[in-house]
Design a protein around this motif. Structure first.
Motif, short mmCIF file in Angstrom:
data_model
loop_
_atom_site.label_atom_id
_atom_site.label_comp_id
_atom_site.label_asym_id
_atom_site.label_seq_id
_atom_site.Cartn_x
_atom_site.Cartn_y
_atom_site.Cartn_z
N ALA A 33 0.96 -1.14 0.11
CA ALA A 33 0.18 0.03 -0.22
C ALA A 33 0.82 1.41 -0.15
O ALA A 33 0.47 2.19 -0.59
N LEU A 34 1.96 1.19 0.59
CA LEU A 34 2.95 2.44 0.84
C LEU A 34 3.52 2.61 -0.64
O LEU A 34 3.68 3.70 -1.18
N LYS A 35 4.00 1.31 -1.23
CA LYS A 35 4.83 1.52 -2.48
C LYS A 35 3.65 2.21 -3.36
O LYS A 35 4.06 2.92 -4.42
N ALA A 36 2.32 1.56 -3.40
CA ALA A 36 1.54 2.06 -4.44
C ALA A 36 1.24 3.75 -4.23
O ALA A 36 0.80 4.34 -5.19
N ALA A 37 0.98 3.80 -3.03
CA ALA A 37 0.82 5.34 -2.91
C ALA A 37 2.00 6.22 -3.35
O ALA A 37 1.87 7.31 -4.06
N ALA A 38 3.04 5.75 -2.97
CA ALA A 38 4.26 6.44 -3.55
C ALA A 38 4.29 6.50 -5.00
O ALA A 38 4.80 7.78 -5.64
N THR A 39 3.93 5.26 -5.75
CA THR A 39 4.14 5.50 -7.07
C THR A 39 3.09 6.23 -7.60
O THR A 39 3.19 6.93 -8.47
N ALA A 40 1.94 6.21 -7.17
CA ALA A 40 0.65 7.01 -7.66
C ALA A 40 0.96 8.38 -7.45
O ALA A 40 0.52 9.37 -8.50
N GLY A 41 1.53 8.57 -6.27
CA GLY A 41 1.54 10.12 -6.10
C GLY A 41 2.77 10.75 -6.80
O GLY A 41 2.58 12.10 -7.45
N THR A 42 3.72 9.94 -7.35
CA THR A 42 4.83 10.61 -8.09
C THR A 42 4.34 10.85 -9.65
O THR A 42 4.40 11.81 -9.93
N LEU A 43 3.61 9.85 -9.78
CA LEU A 43 3.01 9.87 -11.35
C LEU A 43 1.57 11.04 -11.42
O LEU A 43 1.46 11.58 -12.53
N GLY A 44 1.07 11.13 -10.38
CA GLY A 44 0.33 12.22 -10.22
C GLY A 44 0.71 13.78 -10.14
O GLY A 44 -0.19 14.42 -9.85
N LEU A 45 2.04 13.89 -9.94
CA LEU A 45 2.41 15.16 -9.89
C LEU A 45 2.28 16.24 -10.93
O LEU A 45 1.85 17.26 -11.06
N PRO A 46 2.40 15.79 -12.19
CA PRO A 46 2.38 16.52 -13.46
C PRO A 46 0.78 16.98 -13.61
O PRO A 46 -0.16 16.32 -13.22
N ALA A 47 0.65 18.25 -13.61
CA ALA A 47 -0.59 18.92 -13.67
C ALA A 47 -1.13 19.28 -15.28
O ALA A 47 -0.07 19.25 -16.22
N GLY A 48 -2.44 19.58 -15.43
CA GLY A 48 -2.83 20.00 -16.74
C GLY A 48 -2.84 18.82 -17.81
O GLY A 48 -2.91 17.53 -17.18
N PRO A 49 -2.76 19.06 -19.06
CA PRO A 49 -3.01 18.08 -19.83
C PRO A 49 -1.95 16.88 -19.92
O PRO A 49 -2.31 15.72 -20.12
N LEU A 50 -0.60 17.09 -19.38
CA LEU A 50 0.30 16.22 -19.01
C LEU A 50 -0.34 14.98 -17.92
O LEU A 50 0.14 13.98 -18.08
#
Length: 213
Positions: free
Chosen positions: A51-68
Motif C-alpha cells: 500500500a505504501l509503495k502504491a501510494a508513492a508510485t501513484a503520488g509521483t505519477l500524479g504530480l504533473p498538472a494539466g494535460p500532461l
C-alpha cells in the motif's frame, strides 16, 4: 487565458483501461514467499508495504498538472495494478495457495471492491471455503469490459483533479493506498478461508451454485 482541453474520449479511454486490465492480469507474478506458520502477521506486513509503495508510485505519477497529468492516468493505474498483482501473489504464497492462484482469482482480488457486479460470477461459496470458476477467454474479456467501463467512468470523473498541482497528487496517493488495502483485504479473506478446486460443471460461467451476493 488558455482553455482547458476537452476530456479524453470516453470510449477510447475505456478501451485503453480494458487493455491495461487484461495486460495486468494475463500473467501471474512469481513469488519468493512460502507458506508461513504465522500467515496473518506476514500478510499484514506484505499489505502495508504494498500500500505504501502504491501510494508513492501513484503520488509521483500524479504530480504533473494539466494535460500532461491526464496522460499519466493510465500509466499510474497500470503501475498500481502491477504492485497489487505482486502483492496478491505474495499473499497467496504465505497462505500456501500459490499453486492454485489463477487469472480468475487475481481478477476477483483486484476488482471485487471497486467493480463487484463485474466479478461476482467468478466466485461461489462452498461452506466456509471459496470456489473460483474457470471462465473462457471470451467470458473473461466480457468481464474485463465491464470492469474497464466502471473504472474509466470513475477515472474520468476525477480527471480535473490533475489540474491542481500537489493537491491532486496527494489525493491520488491516498486513493492508491486505500485501493491496495482493499485488494489485500479481499485476497487475505480468500486465501485464509481456502479455495476448493473447481468441479467439471463449474468450468464455465452459468453453472453450479449461485454467486456470492
Amino acid at each position: 487565458m488558455s482553455e482547458l482541453p476537452a476530456k479524453p474520449d470516453s470510449e477510447s479511454f475505456a478501451k485503453r483501461i480494458v487493455e491495461s486490465i487484461v495486460g495486468a492480469i494475463s500473467r501471474i507474478p512469481t513469488t519468493e514467499m512460502t507458506e508461513s506458520p504465522m500467515p496473518d502477521e506476514a500478510a499484514r506486513t506484505i499489505a502495508r508495504q504494498a500500500a505504501l509503495k502504491a501510494a508513492a508510485t501513484a503520488g509521483t505519477l500524479g504530480l504533473p498538472a494539466g494535460p500532461l497529468g491526464w496522460l499519466t492516468i493510465v500509466p499510474e493505474m497500470m503501475k498500481v495494478w502491477q504492485i497489487q498483482t505482486q502483492m496478491v501473489a505474495d499473499l497467496a504464497g504465505v497462505y500456501g495457495q500459490t499453486a492454485c492462484l489463477s487469472r480468475e482469482q487475481m481478477t476477483y482480488c483486484l476488482f471485487r471492491h471497486g467493480a463487484a457486479m463485474a466479478v461476482r460470477d467468478l466466485v461461489v461459496r462452498v461452506g466456509e471455503r471459496y470456489l473460483i470458476k474457470e471462465v473462457s477467454l471470451k467470458a473473461f474479456q466480457a468481464i474485463a469490459q465491464r470492469i474497464g467501463l466502471k473504472i474509466s467512468q470513475r477515472a474520468l470523473g476525477k480527471a480535473f483533479s490533475r489540474w491542481v498541482p500537489v493537491v491532486g497528487a496527494v489525493g491520488v496517493a491516498g486513493y492508491a493506498y486505500f485501493d491496495t488495502a482493499q485488494v489485500a483485504k479481499t485476497a487475505i479473506d480468500l486465501f485464509e478461508k481456502g479455495i476448493e478446486p473447481p468441479e467439471p460443471e463449474m468450468k464455465r460461467i452459468g453453472g453450479g451454485p449461485p454467486p456470492l451476493p
